[in-house]
Design a protein around this motif. Structure first.
Motif, PDB file in Angstrom:
ATOM      1  N   LYS A  86     111.294  55.169  66.629  1.00 38.68           N
ATOM      2  CA  LYS A  86     111.901  54.198  67.532  1.00 38.68           C
ATOM      3  C   LYS A  86     113.405  54.371  67.518  1.00 38.68           C
ATOM      4  O   LYS A  86     114.054  54.248  66.486  1.00 38.68           O
ATOM      5  N   TYR A  87     113.969  54.632  68.694  1.00 37.78           N
ATOM      6  CA  TYR A  87     115.402  54.910  68.808  1.00 37.78           C
ATOM      7  C   TYR A  87     116.225  53.633  68.617  1.00 37.78           C
ATOM      8  O   TYR A  87     115.924  52.585  69.179  1.00 37.78           O
ATOM      9  N   ASP A  88     117.274  53.719  67.825  1.00 39.01           N
ATOM     10  CA  ASP A  88     118.243  52.646  67.624  1.00 39.01           C
ATOM     11  C   ASP A  88     119.607  53.312  67.493  1.00 39.01           C
ATOM     12  O   ASP A  88     119.850  54.070  66.555  1.00 39.01           O
ATOM     13  N   LYS A 131     127.747  47.889  62.668  1.00 39.67           N
ATOM     14  CA  LYS A 131     127.336  46.650  63.334  1.00 39.67           C
ATOM     15  C   LYS A 131     128.505  45.678  63.449  1.00 39.67           C
ATOM     16  O   LYS A 131     128.672  45.007  64.473  1.00 39.67           O
ATOM     17  N   GLU A 170     120.963  55.325  64.261  1.00 44.04           N
ATOM     18  CA  GLU A 170     121.033  56.782  64.377  1.00 44.04           C
ATOM     19  C   GLU A 170     122.421  57.292  64.006  1.00 44.04           C
ATOM     20  O   GLU A 170     122.554  58.308  63.322  1.00 44.04           O
TER      21      GLU A 170
END
Length: 687
Positions: free
Chosen positions: A660-662, A88, A666
Motif C-alpha cells: 500500500k503506497y504512502d 509528518k 516511502e
C-alpha cells in the motif's frame, strides 16, 4: 580437497555448518528465489524474460515475496521511524505565500486558521489595514478568488468537502456582505472568472451537461439576475459555426481600461493556445461574432490585455520566446511589433503596469525579473533578494510596480513588490514558520558540461557551518521539467534529510532545455558530469554519494549505475525505463539490433562480476510507458550480477495489492535506506 570434505563433515556433526552458511549471508538475509532459473540461450539474450509475464501466478508470487522482503528490510533500519515522524511534522506546517492579488491599491489574499478553516482578507496596500471578507465553514475550502476590476466585489469559489461541490459566491468588499447569487453550476476545474469593467457582470465556465463530454462553455451572468437568464457566449455547443474539441478549455480575460474581451482556448495538454477577440459592446450571447487572433501554430504562451494594446509572449521564432505588441485597432497578428527580441534568456511570464512591462525570465536554472518601458525600451534587470524561483507575477494597469512570489530551495515562498524605482520590498502579508531552514545554507554552482559550453546549474544545501569536505552523505537529484517547473522550488520535507548532518544537491537543467526533445543520453551526460565534479572537487566521495529519482518513467538513473557504478554508494528510483518496450522484447531481433540494444539498454548493460551500488526501486503499477516488468527484471539481474554483496538490491511494487503506497512513509524508507548505505551514524540494520 579431502581435508575440506573432512572439515565439512566434522562441522556438520557439530551442527556448526548451517550456522557458518548463515553467517556468510548479508545482515538482511537472502533474496527470494526466481520462479524459474534464469536461462540464457543463443536465440534469446534475455535470461529474465519470464518476469515479463505479469499474468503468471509464479511471477506474481515472486513480486510479493520481493516486496515483503524489501519492506521487512527497510523496517529494520534504525532511524527510519524518527525520519517519518519528522516528515509528518514538516508536512503539517504551513509555509510561505498563497495567492496575492492587488487591484486599485487593495490586496486580496487568504490565510488558514488553526482549525483548518480559510479566511479571505482585503488589505489596503498603503496603510496595511485589513478587513476580513469571509471565513469558510467547517467542511468548506476556498478554490479561488477573483476581485472585480474596481475592487468593489470579489468572486469566491467555495468547495464543499466530500462531494466536491463548487459554488461561486459574490462578496461586496465595503461591508463583507454576500450577494444572494449562488452559481453552483460552475465547472469544478475552474481556476478563475472574468469581470466586466463596470462590475455588473461576470463570465464563468459552466459545468457541461454531460459529465466527461467536454470541459464546458463560457456563460455571462449579470449580478442579481436569476441563473436561468445567463447567456452562453463561447465554447463547446454554443455555436455551430465554431466547433471546439472535447479537451478544449475556454477562459475569458478582461481589463479595467480596455473596451475588449479576450477568449483564451487551451487545447488539452498543448502549451500553445488560441485567442479570440470581441469588443464588449458587441457581445451578443451565442450569436457573438468572435475574431480569431491566434492559433496554436502561432505558439502564444502568454498574453496581457492593456487598453487598446495586447502584449503577447510567442515562441514561434525561437523557443526562448519574444514579446510582441499588437495595436487592437488593427487586430491582425501579422501586424504585431516585436518589442523584446528572443535571447538566451527563456521568457516565462509578463505583467503590464502603469509604469512599464515586467518580465519573468529564466537563466541557468534561476529566475530573472526585468522591466522595460511599454514600448520595450530601457530594459533593466531588477536585483532579487536571492537567487530563486519567481511565480505569481501580476500587476494592475492603473498602478505602478508589480507583485510576485519568490522562493528558493532553502527559502519558503514569500510575496514581494517591485517598486516603481526598481527596489524590491517584502509585502509582509505571509510569514514562514521558523522550523529550521534559517539554519540551512546554500551554494549555487554553474558547472561546465565537458565537451561543450553548456552550463549546468547546481544548488547545494547543507547545515550552516558544515565543512563541505566529502565526509557527509550527499543526495543528488535532478529537476528536468520545462518553464517554471525546472526552477528552484522550495520543499519543506528536504529539511528532514539536511538535519541528519547531510548535504543535498539539486541539478536544474539550463534554460531552453526540454528533456522530452533531447536525446536520452544528454540528461545522463549532465548528471554524470555533476557527479564527477562533486567527487573530483572533494564535495563528496563515491562511498558518500547517493542519488534519487522520485518520478517514474525515467531512464537516466538506470543508465548511470550501469555505466558508472563506481560513482555511487546507493540509488533509489521510482518505476524506471530500463529497456525498450518494443525491440528489446522481440525474440526475432537481428544481431545488429541486439548489439545496439546492449549498448543503449541499462538492463542489458549490467555485467556479471561487477560491483554495483545498493539500489531500492519502488514501482507503481499501471504506468503505460513504464511497465513494472522493467523494474523487476532490472533488480533481478542486479541481485545476481553484483559481486558486492554488502550492497542490497531491493524491489517492491503495489501490483496485485502487494504493498500500500504512502508518500511520507516511502520517503522515510528511501532516505533511511540511502543513509544506511553511506554508513551514516544512527542508520543501521537491526537484527
Amino acid at each position: 580437497m579431502l581435508g575440506k570434505i573432512k572439515i565439512k563433515q566434522i562441522l556438520l556433526l557439530l551442527g556448526l555448518w548451517p550456522a557458518l552458511l548463515h553467517a556468510q549471508l548479508p545482515a538482511w538475509g537472502d533474496y527470494p528465489a526466481l520462479p524459474k532459473p534464469a536461462v540464457l540461450t543463443q536465440s534469446d539474450p534475455d535470461p529474465y524474460r519470464l518476469l515479463d509475464s505479469l499474468s503468471d501466478p509464479l511471477v506474481r508470487t515472486w513480486m510479493k515475496r520481493q516486496t515483503d522482503f524489501a519492506n521487512s528490510t527497510l523496517a529494520r533500519i534504525s532511524g527510519r521511524d524518527a525520519l517519518l515522524k519528522r516528515l509528518k511534522a514538516l508536512q503539517a506546517a504551513e509555509f510561505g505565500a498563497g495567492r496575492l492579488l492587488e487591484v486599485r491599491g487593495m490586496q486580496f489574499f487568504a490565510r488558514t486558521t488553526a482549525d483548518n478553516r480559510q479566511q479571505l482578507f482585503m488589505r489596503n496596500a498603503a496603510t496595511n489595514a485589513e478587513r476580513l471578507l469571509m471565513l469558510t465553514e467547517p467542511g468548506q475550502s476556498l478554490g479561488f478568488f477573483t476581485p472585480s476590476l474596481d475592487a468593489a466585489y470579489v468572486a469566491v469559489d467555495l468547495v464543499s468537502a466530500g462531494r466536491q461541490r463548487h459554488g461561486l459566491r459574490i462578496i461586496k468588499t465595503s461591508d463583507a456582505s454576500m450577494f444572494k447569487d449562488n452559481l453552483d453550476n460552475i465547472a469544478t476545474d475552474s481556476k478563475d472568472i472574468a469581470w466586466k469593467p463596470d462590475s455588473t457582470t461576470i463570465y464563468y465556465r459552466k459545468s457541461p451537461v454531460k459529465p466527461g463530454g467536454d470541459r464546458g462553455a463560457i456563460w455571462q451572468h449579470v449580478l442579481g439576475n436569476k441563473l436561468e437568464t445567463d447567456l452562453p457566449v463561447i465554447g463547446p455547443g454554443v455555436s455551430k459555426s465554431r466547433r471546439f474539441a472535447a479537451s478544449d478549455v475556454v477562459a475569458m480575460k478582461s481589463s479595467a481600461n480596455s473596451p475588449y474581451l479576450l477568449a483564451e482556448v487551451q487545447h488539452g495538454q498543448n502549451q500553445d493556445r488560441s485567442l479570440y477577440l470581441v469588443k464588449q459592446d458587441q457581445l451578443k450571447g451565442a450569436t457573438t461574432v468572435w475574431q480569431r487572433l491566434a492559433s496554436p501554430t502561432d505558439r502564444i504562451r502568454n498574453f496581457w490585455l492593456a487598453g487598446e494594446q495586447l502584449y503577447l509572449l510567442s515562441t514561434k521564432k525561437k523557443s526562448s520566446g519574444a514579446i510582441l505588441k499588437l495595436d487592437l485597432k488593427t487586430p491582425q497578428l501579422s501586424a504585431a511589433k516585436e518589442i523584446l527580441p528572443a535571447s538566451s534568456d527563456e521568457l516565462l511570464d509578463m505583467a503590464v503596469a502603469k509604469n512599464g512591462l515586467y518580465i519573468h525570465a529564466a537563466e541557468a536554472g534561476y529566475s530573472k525579473l526585468m522591466k522595460t518601458e511599454l514600448d520595450g525600451t530601457k530594459r533593466e534587470e531588477l536585483n532579487l533578494p536571492y537567487a530563486g524561483r519567481v511565480s505569481e507575477l501580476n500587476a494592475d494597469g492603473e498602478n505602478e510596480g508589480a507583485l510576485f512570489v519568490l522562493e528558493a530551495a532553502n527559502a519558503a515562498p514569500l510575496s514581494y513588490r517591485a517598486l516603481a524605482g526598481g527596489q524590491i520590498k517584502n509585502v509582509e502579508v505571509f510569514r514562514s514558520p521558523q522550523v529550521g531552514f534559517h539554519r540551512i545554507a546554500s551554494k549555487n554552482l554553474n558547472i561546465t558540461k565537458p565537451g561543450s559550453n553548456q552550463q549546468i546549474a547546481l544548488t547545494l544545501l547543507y547545515p550552516q557551518g558544515m565543512e563541505l569536505d566529502g565526509k557527509h552523505p550527499l543526495l543528488l537529484t535532478m529537476e528536468t521539467g520545462t518553464g517554471l517547473s525546472k526552477l528552484a522550488r522550495f520543499d519543506a520535507l528536504r529539511l528532514a534529510w539536511l538535519e541528519q548532518d547531510a548535504v543535498m544537491g539539486i541539478i536544474y537543467l539550463p534554460a531552453n532545455q526540454n528533456s522530452k526533445q533531447k536525446k536520452s543520453g544528454d540528461v545522463l551526460d549532465e548528471f554524470i558530469a555533476v557527479a564527477d565534479y562533486l567527487v573530483n572537487e572533494g564535495y563528496t566521495s563515491s562511498n558518500k554519494l547517493v542519488a534519487q529519482e522520485p518520478n517514474p518513467g525515467k531512464r537516466w538513473l538506470a543508465q548511470a549505475i550501469s555505466q558508472r557504478p563506481e560513482l555511487f554508494a546507493a540509488v533509489q528510483s521510482a518505476s524506471m525505463q530500463s529497456e525498450s518496450s518494443g525491440t528489446a522484447k522481440s525474440r526475432k531481433a537481428t544481431l545488429t539490433d541486439k548489439s545496439r540494444l546492449a549498448n543503449t539498454s541499462p538492463y542489458l548493460n549490467l555485467r556479471e562480476g561487477q560491483s554495483y551500488p545498493a539500489m531500492l526501486i519502488s514501482a507503481r503499477f499501471g504506468l503505460v510507458d513504464t511497465p513494472i516488468w522493467m523494474s523487476s527484471k532490472f533488480i533481478a539481474r542486479l541481485q545476481a550480477a553484483n559481486v558486492k554483496k554488502s550492497r542490497p538490491a531491493l524491489f517492491r511494487t503495489d501490483f496485485a495489492n502487494t504493498w500500500k503506497y504512502d508518500a511520507l512513509a516511502e520517503q522515510a524508507d528511501n532516505w533511511a535506506f540511502l543513509l544506511w548505505q553511506t554508513g551514516h551514524k544512527g542508520f543501521a540494520i537491526q537484527p
